[in-house]
Design an enzyme around this catalytic site. Sequence first.
Site, short mmCIF file in Angstrom:
data_model
loop_
_atom_site.label_atom_id
_atom_site.label_comp_id
_atom_site.label_asym_id
_atom_site.label_seq_id
_atom_site.Cartn_x
_atom_site.Cartn_y
_atom_site.Cartn_z
N ASP A 148 -8.66 54.55 -0.74
CA ASP A 148 -8.99 54.11 0.61
C ASP A 148 -10.47 53.89 0.83
O ASP A 148 -10.97 54.02 1.96
CB ASP A 148 -8.48 55.16 1.60
N LYS A 186 -4.96 59.82 6.72
CA LYS A 186 -6.01 60.71 6.23
C LYS A 186 -7.23 60.59 7.13
O LYS A 186 -7.54 59.51 7.65
CB LYS A 186 -6.33 60.31 4.78
N GLU A 216 -8.26 67.08 6.18
CA GLU A 216 -9.29 67.17 5.13
C GLU A 216 -10.61 67.72 5.67
O GLU A 216 -11.44 66.97 6.19
CB GLU A 216 -9.54 65.79 4.50
N GLU A 248 -13.70 68.70 4.28
CA GLU A 248 -14.46 68.78 3.04
C GLU A 248 -15.78 69.51 3.23
O GLU A 248 -16.59 69.13 4.08
CB GLU A 248 -14.76 67.40 2.45
N LYS A 303 -6.08 68.85 2.51
CA LYS A 303 -6.90 68.29 1.43
C LYS A 303 -8.25 68.99 1.47
O LYS A 303 -9.18 68.53 2.12
CB LYS A 303 -7.07 66.76 1.60
N SER A 347 -5.46 64.76 -4.77
CA SER A 347 -5.64 63.55 -3.98
C SER A 347 -7.00 63.03 -4.43
O SER A 347 -8.02 63.30 -3.81
CB SER A 347 -5.63 63.82 -2.48
N TYR A 366 -18.96 58.17 2.33
CA TYR A 366 -17.89 57.24 1.95
C TYR A 366 -18.14 55.90 2.62
O TYR A 366 -18.47 55.87 3.80
CB TYR A 366 -16.54 57.79 2.40
#
Lengths: 359, 358
Positions: A30, A142, A183, A185, A225, A296, A359
């Site tokens: 993605d 997500k 998620e 992170e 995640k 993932s 990202y």
Amino acid sequence: MSCFKSKFADELIANAAYIGTPGKGILAADESTGTIGKRFASINVENVESNRRALRELLFTTPGALQYISGIILFEETLYQKTASGKPFVDVMKEAGVLPGIKVDKGTVELAGTNGETTTIGLDGLGDRCKKYYEAGARFAKWRAVLKIGDNEPSELAIHENAYGLARYAVICQENGLVPIVEPEILVDGSHDIEQCAYVTERVLAVCYKALSDHHVILEGTLLKPNMVTPGSDSGSKVKPEVIAEHTVRALQRTVPAAVPAVVFLSGGQSEEEATVNLNAINQLKGKKPWSLTFSYGRALQQSTLKAWGGKEENFEKAQKAFLARAKANSEATLGGYKGDAQLGEGASESLHVKDYKY
Amino acid sequence: MSCFTTKFADELIANAAYIGTPGKGILAADESTGTIGKRLASINVENVESNRRALRELLFTTPGALPCLSGVILFEETLYQKSSNGTPFVDMLKSAGVLPGIKVDKGTVELAGTNGETTTQGLDGLGDRCKKYYEAGARFAKWRAVLKIGENEPSELAIHENAYGLARYAVICQENGLVPIVEPEILVDGSHDIHKCAAVTERVLAACYKALSDHHVLLEGTLLKPNMVTPGSESAKVAPEVIAEHTVRALQRTVPAAVPAIVFLSGGQSEEEATRNLNAMNQLKTKKPWSLSFSFGRALQQSTLKTWGGKEENVKKAQEAFLVRCKANSEATLGAYKGDAKLGEGAAESLHVKDYKY
């Protein structure tokens, strides 16, 4: 309070459980247009739609790969793309028993008054977008929240904002038939040791599950995640996979309710081989693990594939072989059966860490 | 945050795990002087120290009962009492492989501005008391927080205060070598259905585990003592399998796998109901990463009390009644109870007392 009653409840629960099928995991494909551009730049490929389409076709049509994949996370553009012969990607996936997923966040923005901490945006109109994505074939979503470790980080504010943003996103997804991947992170950047990472991870996950409870999210219809628990990238110390496994599983035992069907790790800056070996150690660990533990992975599944491809038609088959090797290796890792014998493609041992990765 | 490092960590973890040994559970014999007075009154026995001692001796010396128990919760007075031949109760328990536990809370007080909701007191000087109890042989502690279901209850305030009180108590215990039993009891009183109880139980437990995390409690060195998820006392009864399903689901949604054992309170359930419900939970096929056992007071002692009636000549018969319930509950922790326990007088009797105060 308990969860709300979604008309999609049974479907959400079934799909979330399916994603955690032993031997399978998620391909995170993605990358936003900007991010994939950086990947392409590293292999001298022009960032145009046809190349983005070609890369994803390369991955999704690799013979024998999709059997190891339960879901693929897509960027919006890709959800509507087709193979060269005109077959929609979502159909390719569905026929192979792979659930299409969709990235629904709109990136991060800084939190005023903090030392560069962020929150994630994308809640406005999220319900409508989810509905649209469901109609297009998506079955999970997500949303990436980001935290960092520092002298005074993560702050209470950053943890709270990110956890409650995740919870709101999660319940909106469930209202619209999409299994939310939660998620949170915690970036690997920093010179902290593994204990500090464990400490922060446990604190962050505890807040996340409180937020999910407050927002009435059906935990059986979600996935987590998280980052693995590791030393910071600048700590100068490397630890064995067994140590990472022990700290990671302990953190999850202390925070993640058994109702969650599967934990799908992000790879962060780990190399392809590290990410596989660590996941394998996690699955070999003896201890209470009432959730599947799978992958993932984005970079950790695609790095050597990208290098082998280089954007060239004639490298297609070679690149697909590289992808198959990683997909199979990670599938074995979910069963604790990886023997470390995956043919290492070029770059498979290369750290994929980019400082303060955006990202 | 993660847990703090206590020098007692290994011991706490080992003791908490031991309490959850399959086939064993806890006898809650920690009735305060006032509460035991009510029990004794119901069988026309005078509430004096010698009678309180005699009752506990009856229980602890029942042949064959202690192997069914991993722990006994005591009231402070009992921690220092001895059997009639001079053996301290704690020594008797220890040599039978039973960990002595101690009630450390000081009862509930009302929260101003609420509709009769309460918080639990006892934090002042708790550390020193725990040290003392550890020296006397105690290895785990218990603190009862109470919540109720009503139109607007439990309120955010009541949940928060009780959860954070429990968490503060828990970490103080761990600093002093005692495994804390975390008990957030949601009273069965009310006309609500089982779904309402489930929703409230999940909300309360989520708040508890957030509080425990905030207070750096070592979960592997704790136990949870929750209510089972049931319809309210004024609402229609349901089958044990239904109670089992709702209860285990609530726990799956809130209790981290790091917690070694869950030791249910019996609330107002009869002896037989409590055993059957526990049995159904242990038979349920689903994810259960913690032992599911008992921490029963009334549901282990009711028929024993009635049989004893305070009379020396009834001790043996009363001990037989006690052994029957111990064995039945031991089997229930293994999902193996066949419902064949010789029902003593009162075993099927509901033990519900409205708005029960210990």
